[in-house]
Design an enzyme around this catalytic site. Structure first.
Site, mmCIF file in Angstrom:
data_model
loop_
_atom_site.group_PDB
_atom_site.id
_atom_site.type_symbol
_atom_site.label_atom_id
_atom_site.label_comp_id
_atom_site.label_asym_id
_atom_site.label_seq_id
_atom_site.Cartn_x
_atom_site.Cartn_y
_atom_site.Cartn_z
ATOM 1 C CE1 TYR A 2 1.883 -49.471 -44.185
ATOM 2 C CE2 TYR A 2 1.240 -47.673 -45.652
ATOM 3 C CZ TYR A 2 1.982 -48.147 -44.588
ATOM 4 O OH TYR A 2 2.828 -47.300 -43.931
ATOM 5 C CG ASP B 182 0.746 -50.192 -40.383
ATOM 6 O OD1 ASP B 182 -0.351 -50.593 -39.950
ATOM 7 O OD2 ASP B 182 0.979 -49.002 -40.671
ATOM 8 C CG HIS C 168 -2.140 -48.973 -43.184
ATOM 9 N ND1 HIS C 168 -3.137 -48.094 -43.474
ATOM 10 C CD2 HIS C 168 -1.029 -48.224 -42.987
ATOM 11 C CE1 HIS C 168 -2.653 -46.872 -43.474
ATOM 12 N NE2 HIS C 168 -1.367 -46.921 -43.165
ATOM 13 C CG HIS D 55 1.582 -41.785 -37.840
ATOM 14 N ND1 HIS D 55 0.886 -40.992 -38.724
ATOM 15 C CD2 HIS D 55 1.900 -42.911 -38.522
ATOM 16 C CE1 HIS D 55 0.790 -41.612 -39.884
ATOM 17 N NE2 HIS D 55 1.392 -42.773 -39.792
ATOM 18 C CG ASP E 131 1.557 -37.919 -43.951
ATOM 19 O OD1 ASP E 131 2.307 -38.792 -43.481
ATOM 20 O OD2 ASP E 131 0.324 -38.048 -43.981
#
Ligand code: MG
Length: 443
Positions: free
Chosen positions: A196, A249, A251, A351, A355
């Protein structure tokens, strides 16, 4: 021992069939056949959090045990940056709060648990609540003998269309990865020039020369990132063709006017969406962005509170809601967000990074299958160890995600195996970014 006999003493009415959760054919949909006096008596016996990292990423799983032998549910409570804090919120508070409660009343349990801390809507407590909530939906599906998507209204599409990530240190390397994923059947591909903000394009920053910050802090050079991203889009659109959907993205790594400038210049390459142009602290800039460009915008990965999405969604400030479902408290609130979006034509794009545990990805997919205003889903990537710890995890084929037809969320959790993968020491490096003069940048 025959499970039918073991359950006899627990119900008032004679059982007419083996309860669905006790059957051994998880891949086949089961019909509901638990006598009503049986399921109404099911109570929560214990709520427990587990931390495991089969893919070297901390995952938090919540298991809700009931007073019925063999009937339990699991849910995702993954907030990797504060894993043990979430586990404490579950083990030290939610367990005690939930014991003895009627497992059937998900909405009631959610609403009462939500305010049980009085202060609410933060990431730690919302993740704990999500683990509980998803586990209760899992249990409800097992009692009904139906996959959760059926409880949410049934299928609106045969499978979940996904996008995958292609990145590389140069436009040529990104293109090579895009073509590899196209060959695997992906039609939607997120392209990023390196990490990113394309941190590899930054020159050695001045703050390091003056020993400011920590040695492994990352540096973002906004102009290098913007020009690199434009070159990447030009290359990939030219060589990969008009058909492939390209996503990106930002970000939050740019100043608002830099982000607006980049998005306007990306319009010629027809992105499917551009994600997180601004940090949640900069929501007011969306009104200006919408007047400048027709590029579809995705937002919301960092949202935790309804105060963050209600107003912007009702103003149609973005096209895709990117909420991380465990960060808002699970399936129950996510369904309300999806329904809200239906009336404003804001589509879901939950999302779905590393994780999120496989049970969390399953929760995403069950909602994706059932809501009309589904947009797209970030595809999961599971290693073999993760699939072994979470049998029944969703699968991806031809760019589509599939859930299995087992009752509930369809994913199990191997507690013994999970212990073999303890969480690594958390690395703060990913969130530590600075400008040339050392000013911290919000990730
Ligand atoms: Mg993102």
């Amino acid at each position: 021992m025959d499970r039918r006999n073991s359950l006899k003493g627990l119900v008032m009415m004679p059982l007419v069939a083996v309860p669905t959760w006790a059957r051994s054919a998880p891949q086949e949909a089961q019909s509901a056949n638990v006598p009503i006096d049986d399921y109404r008596k099911v109570k929560i016996r214990k709520v427990k959090a587990f931390i495991t990292a089969p893919q070297h990423i901390e995952l938090i799983v919540v298991k809700v045990e009931t007073d019925q032998p063999g009937l339990y549910g699991i849910g995702c409570a993954t907030f990797r940056q504060r894993a043990t804090t979430v586990a404490s919120a579950v083990n030290d508070y939610l367990d005690d709060f939930c014991r003895g409660k009627d497992v059937n009343n998900i909405e009631d349990i959610w609403q009462t648990a939500y305010v049980s801390s009085y202060w609410r809507n933060g990431p730690v407590l919302n993740n704990a609540l999500s683990g509980l909530d998803q586990a209760l939906w899992d249990i409800k599906g097992k009692i009904a003998g139906l996959p959760v998507y059926q409880l949410l209204g049934g299928k609106c599409r045969f499978a979940v269309d996904t996008y995958t990530h292609a990145s590389g240190q140069s436009p040529e390397a990104v293109l090579e990865n895009v073509q590899k994923y196209q060959e695997q059947g992906f039609r939607n591909i997120r392209i990023q020039l390196g990490g990113y903000g394309s941190t590899h394009l930054s020159q050695e920053p001045a703050y390091k020369k003056y020993q400011f910050g920590q040695g492994d802090d990352n540096t973002v050079d906004a102009q290098a990132y913007i020009s690199g991203t434009l070159k990447m889009f030009a290359k990939v659109r030219e060589k990969a063709g008009a058909q492939v959907e390209l996503l990106h993205d930002i970000h939050e790594r740019l100043q608002p006017m830099e982000a607006i400038d980049l998005i306007k210049r990306l319009e010629q390459y027809r992105p499917f969406f551009v994600e997180d142009p601004f940090s949640p602290e900069n929501m007011g800039w969306f009104e200006l962005l919408r007047k400048q460009t027709s590029v579809p915008i995705a937002m919301g990965e960092l949202f935790n509170s309804p105060h963050e999405w209600l107003d912007p969604m009702s103003k149609r400030w973005f096209d895709f809601i990117r909420i991380h479902i465990s960060q808002i408290g699970g399936i129950t609130p996510a369904m309300k967000v999806a329904r809200l979006g239906e009336w404003y034509n804001v589509r879901t794009a939950w999302h779905g990074p590393g994780d999120v545990s496989p049970v969390g990805h399953a929760a995403n997919a069950h909602i994706d299958l059932a809501v009309w205003n589904f947009g797209i889903q970030e595809a999961p990537r599971f290693n073999d160890a993760l699939i072994e710890v979470f049998p029944g995890a969703p699968t991806v084929k031809d760019g589509f995600m599939f859930v299995n037809e087992a009752p509930g969320l369809g994913v199990d959790f191997n507690e013994a195996l999970a212990k073999k993968y303890p969480a690594p020491k958390y690395n703060y490096n990913w969130t530590q970014l600075r400008k040339n003069d050392g000013t911290p940048v919000r990730p």
